[in-house]
Design a protein around this motif. Structure first.
Motif, PDB file in Angstrom:
ATOM      1  N   ARG A   1       1.258  -1.002   0.016  1.00 56.09           N
ATOM      2  CA  ARG A   1       0.070   0.089  -0.076  1.00 56.09           C
ATOM      3  C   ARG A   1       1.331   0.933  -0.236  1.00 56.09           C
ATOM      4  NH1 ARG A   1       0.183  -2.842   4.251  1.00 56.09           N
ATOM      5  NH2 ARG A   1       0.965  -2.386   6.503  1.00 56.09           N
ATOM      6  N   PRO A   2       0.587   2.659  -0.419  1.00 50.64           N
ATOM      7  CA  PRO A   2       0.882   3.610  -0.877  1.00 50.64           C
ATOM      8  C   PRO A   2       1.461   4.100   1.018  1.00 50.64           C
ATOM      9  CG  PRO A   2      -1.100   4.316  -1.808  1.00 50.64           C
ATOM     10  CD  PRO A   2      -0.856   2.722  -1.129  1.00 50.64           C
TER      11      PRO A   2
ATOM     12  N   ARG B   1       2.692   7.571   2.612  1.00 54.44           N
ATOM     13  CA  ARG B   1       3.284   9.571   2.802  1.00 54.44           C
ATOM     14  C   ARG B   1       4.149   9.461   4.299  1.00 54.44           C
ATOM     15  NH1 ARG B   1       2.105  13.686  -0.584  1.00 54.44           N
ATOM     16  NH2 ARG B   1       0.499  12.236  -1.996  1.00 54.44           N
TER      17      ARG B   1
ATOM     18  N   GLU C   1       5.062  10.832  -0.795  1.00 53.98           N
ATOM     19  CA  GLU C   1       4.457   9.579  -0.465  1.00 53.98           C
ATOM     20  C   GLU C   1       5.062   8.157  -1.649  1.00 53.98           C
ATOM     21  OE1 GLU C   1       0.808   9.393  -2.928  1.00 53.98           O
ATOM     22  OE2 GLU C   1       0.035   7.557  -1.502  1.00 53.98           O
ATOM     23  N   TYR C   2       5.345   7.073  -0.911  1.00 53.30           N
ATOM     24  CA  TYR C   2       6.237   5.753  -1.731  1.00 53.30           C
ATOM     25  C   TYR C   2       5.072   4.817  -1.849  1.00 53.30           C
ATOM     26  CZ  TYR C   2      10.596   8.395  -0.275  1.00 53.30           C
ATOM     27  OH  TYR C   2      11.477   8.706  -0.027  1.00 53.30           O
ATOM     28  N   GLN C   3       5.433   4.250  -3.252  1.00 55.36           N
ATOM     29  CA  GLN C   3       4.004   2.542  -3.174  1.00 55.36           C
ATOM     30  C   GLN C   3       5.121   2.037  -2.878  1.00 55.36           C
ATOM     31  OE1 GLN C   3       1.343   3.763  -4.830  1.00 55.36           O
ATOM     32  NE2 GLN C   3       1.696   5.729  -4.808  1.00 55.36           N
ATOM     33  N   GLY C   4       4.065   0.870  -2.404  1.00 55.23           N
ATOM     34  CA  GLY C   4       4.162  -0.362  -2.626  1.00 55.23           C
ATOM     35  C   GLY C   4       5.420  -0.517  -1.455  1.00 55.23           C
ATOM     36  N   CYS C   5       4.342  -0.408  -0.289  1.00 59.53           N
ATOM     37  CA  CYS C   5       5.363  -0.458   0.768  1.00 59.53           C
ATOM     38  C   CYS C   5       4.404  -1.640   1.822  1.00 59.53           C
ATOM     39  CB  CYS C   5       5.473   1.062   1.930  1.00 59.53           C
ATOM     40  SG  CYS C   5       5.868   2.112   0.995  1.00 59.53           S
TER      41      CYS C   5
ATOM     42  N   TRP D   1       8.859   0.805   8.030  1.00 65.17           N
ATOM     43  CA  TRP D   1       8.399  -0.213   6.347  1.00 65.17           C
ATOM     44  C   TRP D   1       9.164  -0.181   5.341  1.00 65.17           C
ATOM     45  CZ3 TRP D   1       3.104   0.742   5.627  1.00 65.17           C
ATOM     46  CH2 TRP D   1       2.059   0.635   6.852  1.00 65.17           C
TER      47      TRP D   1
ATOM     48  N   GLN E   1      10.420  -1.405   1.548  1.00 65.29           N
ATOM     49  CA  GLN E   1       9.469  -1.551  -0.484  1.00 65.29           C
ATOM     50  C   GLN E   1      10.386  -2.318  -0.978  1.00 65.29           C
ATOM     51  OE1 GLN E   1      10.419   2.865  -2.035  1.00 65.29           O
ATOM     52  NE2 GLN E   1       8.039   2.664  -2.426  1.00 65.29           N
TER      53      GLN E   1
ATOM     54  N   PRO F   1      10.043   7.948  -4.420  1.00 59.99           N
ATOM     55  CA  PRO F   1       8.979   8.422  -4.336  1.00 59.99           C
ATOM     56  C   PRO F   1       8.585   8.626  -5.658  1.00 59.99           C
ATOM     57  CG  PRO F   1      10.094   9.546  -2.915  1.00 59.99           C
ATOM     58  CD  PRO F   1      11.219   9.178  -3.769  1.00 59.99           C
ATOM     59  N   ALA F   2       6.766   8.564  -5.714  1.00 58.73           N
ATOM     60  CA  ALA F   2       6.017   8.645  -6.913  1.00 58.73           C
ATOM     61  C   ALA F   2       6.052  10.370  -7.344  1.00 58.73           C
ATOM     62  CB  ALA F   2       4.593   8.599  -6.251  1.00 58.73           C
TER      63      ALA F   2
END
Length: 807
Positions: free
Chosen positions: A318-319, A321, A327-331, A386, A388, A409-410
């Motif tokens: 899940r993303p 922030r 915001e970081y995706q796929g955490c 968290w 990735q 980050p996104a």
């Protein structure tokens, strides 16, 4: 004669080749005993609660209301009888209350306190053995496997570099390779090569070439004029018109050669020849990728990528922030990853600590996970840490694994620039980076010489690591031996404590009224039928994993055949290679035979000779015979093993360094005999070969087929000996020599000693003690472990009778 058998114990029943399986099975059964203790305590407390409730009911009868029933009786006999029964019921209630108190204070509480201590001891021992000793040993095995892989890879690289140097031309420059030579392309004298006048056809061909060159010059001038006119054209349009060859990633563009260049002959200069020759291909297959070690579990890189790909698909990514970072995706959290590894990787055995160590290795050592929102890349087993997956986590073992960009980050760019920060981040030490670069640039050694030195250094590190691992294995075996003996003592104490508490329970309940006497008698019979010793034997018979079977760690070299140890060797390599030593006389000089070779390894001859000398120091023949029967602790046997490993390899390489005469003086005869059995047990393959297990097993299909049977006909005896002889004929010659040397010693011992014990009984005991060192399968299975037909012992009896004459 009654059939003799080896007494069962934890020490000879719960070993395995990897040392972990047998111990895990034993600890599972001990944990079952812990659960049994809790059930016994719960059963006794439940009975105490029942007695308390019964006492409360009997001591508090229902009250009689005034004016009705017995409340209006003025003294009739029925009233007196009823009041007396109430008093007796109260007395019975008091008796039940006393029983409940005794069950709680004298039976349940002491046993519960002892059971809790037993539970703590068992679990502490499990943690020490499985999570410390075995895990450390398995990690060392993984490190040795890595060193072996590096040794093989660097040796292969050095061999390839030497092959390249042999076929590469010599440049005759200031940085010449003085280690190789190449044929010169020109003569060294000043005379030129002989010349002749051109023929008519050659002059015509030369004229045509001159005309072609002029035409080509005119075409080139016309193209130059056109290029000046096209200078103002967009650059993209000119690139479309030119035929180019892209070398990849926009690094360079190469023009297609003209037909004239294609048709021209090859240059004969050394520089051109070196530039035009295709690279030599290695005749050896590529080395497999180095395995990865996760919490003691060795996996290939491809399997790790598959595992992480599966984790990425099953975890709740899940993303997330973070302030100022984006915001970081796929955490996912560290706690989620550890829980997933514990549930999906069977090799961790359900251990949460091993799963956490594996996640830490993936993050901190291998860099396959990235910590989000914190400095550094440490792993924490927490729900607020968290992470990735890095892209290279899914492409291990492929060509793209080393050229991947990190996650960002996104919305950020994925292009990676070569910056000083990245270099420092990868090396973690700028000084090391500079020193390595200077060391590489200042070295004037040729590549193949440097590669050979690196291979020799890797060989040395691998050899040292193997010896250290083997010593660690010896220490592990000694600790496991002591632990197995301690666990057997604890289990016997538990079983006896259970019987004691059941007898106390029975004695407490025996105070109830006579109406329960029949029940008490039946309970007494049941408790008397419980035998702790029989239960311990049944546990061993049902769940045993195998006898003691050491797995010797031996250094394996591809450049030379000499062995640096005398234990755990292959007798066939010893006989074929350079390990055979010359026959030495007691004073250290060569024997009169001159040039003869030892038929068996010298260490075996030395141990048997030392044992014969120890026989002369013993008081009686009974002690001499018991030397081969005693169960010697592994600590003493391993000590003599290490001494022999340190002396005999050096003696074999240097004949001028004799073996010390007092080498065996500090050791007793049982220790030397046990070391001989250990030497036979560590041979790989064993004396009768692994194929011999099936051969000899076929000769003893039923229980009771021994060497001599009363009333046996001579024809049957001769047939049996012929079958054994045929099986022995399939063994290599050196194996027969070793078997003959040991059997000859034992036969001499039996013939020269006289005791009250019959020779048949003693020989049977010898077979039980030595049979498994001579005959054993390659892998222990449930069938071989639970085999009721002792083919090892019976075959050894027949071998004892025939092998010496056969050889």
């Amino acid at each position: 004669m009654a059939v003799l058998s080896l007494p069962l114990s934890f020490n000879n029943s719960f070993w395995s080749q990897d040392y972990r399986k047998g111990v895990e099975v034993l600890f599972q059964k001990l944990e079952q005993g812990v659960a049994e203790n809790d059930e016994i305590v719960a059963f006794i407390r439940s009975r105490a609660v029942t007695e308390t409730q019964m006492a409360s009911s009997l001591s508090s009868p229902p009250t009689t209301a005034k004016g009705i029933g017995f409340g209006t009786d003025d003294g009739a006999s029925l009233l007196m009888t009823f009041r007396g029964l109430q008093v007796e019921a109260a007395s019975q209630g008091q008796a039940h209350l006393n029983i409940a108190k005794e069950l709680e204070s004298l039976v349940a509480d002491p046993f519960d306190q002892w059971a809790q201590g037993y539970k703590a001891r068992v679990r502490q021992s499990r943690t020490v053995v499985l999570d410390q000793w075995l895990k450390t040993y398995e990690n060392s095995q993984g490190e040795v496997a890595k060193l072996k892989h590096q040794y093989l890879a660097k040796t292969r690289k050095a061999d390839e570099a030497e092959d390249d140097a042999k076929f590469a031309p010599n440049q005759n420059g200031p940085n010449d390779d003085h280690y190789t030579t190449s044929p010169r392309l020109r003569p060294l004298d000043a005379r030129g090569p002989p010349q002749r006048t051109a023929s008519v056809s050659e002059r015509i061909a030369a004229r045509l070439k001159e005309i072609q060159k002029r035409a080509a010059g005119a075409a080139a001038a016309a193209e130059g004029k056109e290029s000046k006119e096209n200078l103002l054209e967009p650059e993209s349009e000119k690139e479309k018109d030119l035929p180019t060859v892209d070398k990849g990633k926009g690094k360079a563009v190469e023009e297609i050669s003209s037909p004239v260049n294609i048709g021209s002959p090859l240059a004969l200069s050394p520089e051109a020849a070196k530039r035009d020759l295709p690279p030599l291909e290695s005749p050896m297959p590529p080395m497999p990728p180095e395995p990865m070690l996760l919490a003691g579990l060795s996996l290939p890189p491809v399997a790790v990528s598959q595992l992480l790909t599966r984790a990425a698909s099953e975890l709740n990514l899940r993303p997330v922030r973070f302030p100022l970072l984006g915001e970081y995706q796929g955490c996912f959290t560290g706690e989620e990853l550890v829980s997933w590894l514990n549930e999906n990787v069977q090799g961790f055995g359900g251990s949460l600590d091993r799963a956490e160590d594996a996640a830490r290795d993936l993050t901190e050592r291998d860099g396959l996970l990235r910590r989000i929102g914190e400095f550094g890349n440490e792993f924490e087993h927490s729900d607020d840490a968290w992470y990735q997956f890095r892209p290279k986590a899914f492409e291990l073992g492929t060509n793209n694994a080393d050229a991947l960009s990190p996650l960002s980050p996104a919305g950020a760019t994925n292009k990676r620039a070569v910056q000083p920060e990245n270099i420092l981040k990868r090396t973690n030490n700028f000084v090391n980076l500079v020193s390595k670069a200077l060391a590489a640039n200042n070295s004037n050694e040729p590549t193949w010489v440097r590669a050979r030195k690196e291979a020799e250094e890797a060989d040395k590190n691998y050899r040292i690591a193997v010896r250290q691992l083997d010593r660690q294995r010896l220490g592990l075996e000694e600790k496991l031996e002591d632990t197995l003996k301690t666990l057997q003592r604890w289990e016997m104490e538990r079983l006896r404590a259970v019987k004691t508490v059941l007898l106390q329970y029975q004695g407490t309940l025996s105070n109830v009224p006579k109406t329960l006497e029949s029940i008490i008698e039946r309970q007494t019979t049941l408790i008397a039928a419980y035998q702790p010793e029989n239960d311990l034997t049944a546990l061993i018979e049902r769940y045993r994993t195998g006898s003691f079977r050491p797995d010797a760690q031996v250094y394996e070299s591809i450049s030379h055949d000499e062995s640096d140890v005398v234990f755990g060797i292959d007798l066939r390599k010893w006989a074929e290679g350079g390990w055979i030593t010359e026959v030495m006389s007691p004073d250290g000089s060569e024997s009169s035979a001159g040039g003869n070779k030892e038929e068996v390894p010298e260490v075996l001859t030395a141990m048997l000779k030392a044992l014969e000398e120890k026989y002369t120091e013993m008081a009686n023949d009974d002690e001499k015979r018991k030397s081969w029967i005693y169960e010697v602790p592994l600590a003493g046997t391993h000590h003599l093993r290490e001494v022999l490993n340190g002396v005999f390899p050096d003696h074999q390489r240097r004949k001028d360094k004799p073996v010390p005469e007092d080498l065996f003086k500090p050791y007793d005869a049982p220790v030397i005999a046990a070391t001989i059995k250990l030497w036979l047990l560590e041979l790989d393959p064993p004396v009768t070969m692994y194929e011999g297990w099936d051969e000899f097993r076929k000769l003893y299909p039923t229980h009771g087929r021994i060497l001599t049977i009363e009333g046996e006909q001579s024809d049957d005896h001769d047939k049996k000996m012929a079958e054994v002889s045929n099986a022995l004929m399939k063994l290599p010659r050196v194996h027969l020599y070793v078997l003959d040397r040991v059997v000859k010693h034992l036969k001499t011992l039996v013939d020269t000693t006289k005791t009250e014990e019959a020779n048949e009984i003693y020989i049977t005991k010898l077979a039980l003690s030595i049979g498994r060192t001579v005959l054993r399968p390659k892998f222990e299975t449930e069938i071989s472990i639970q085999d009721r037909h002792p083919a090892r012992e019976y075959s050894f009896l027949d071998i004892l009778a025939i092998s010496h004459d056969f050889v």
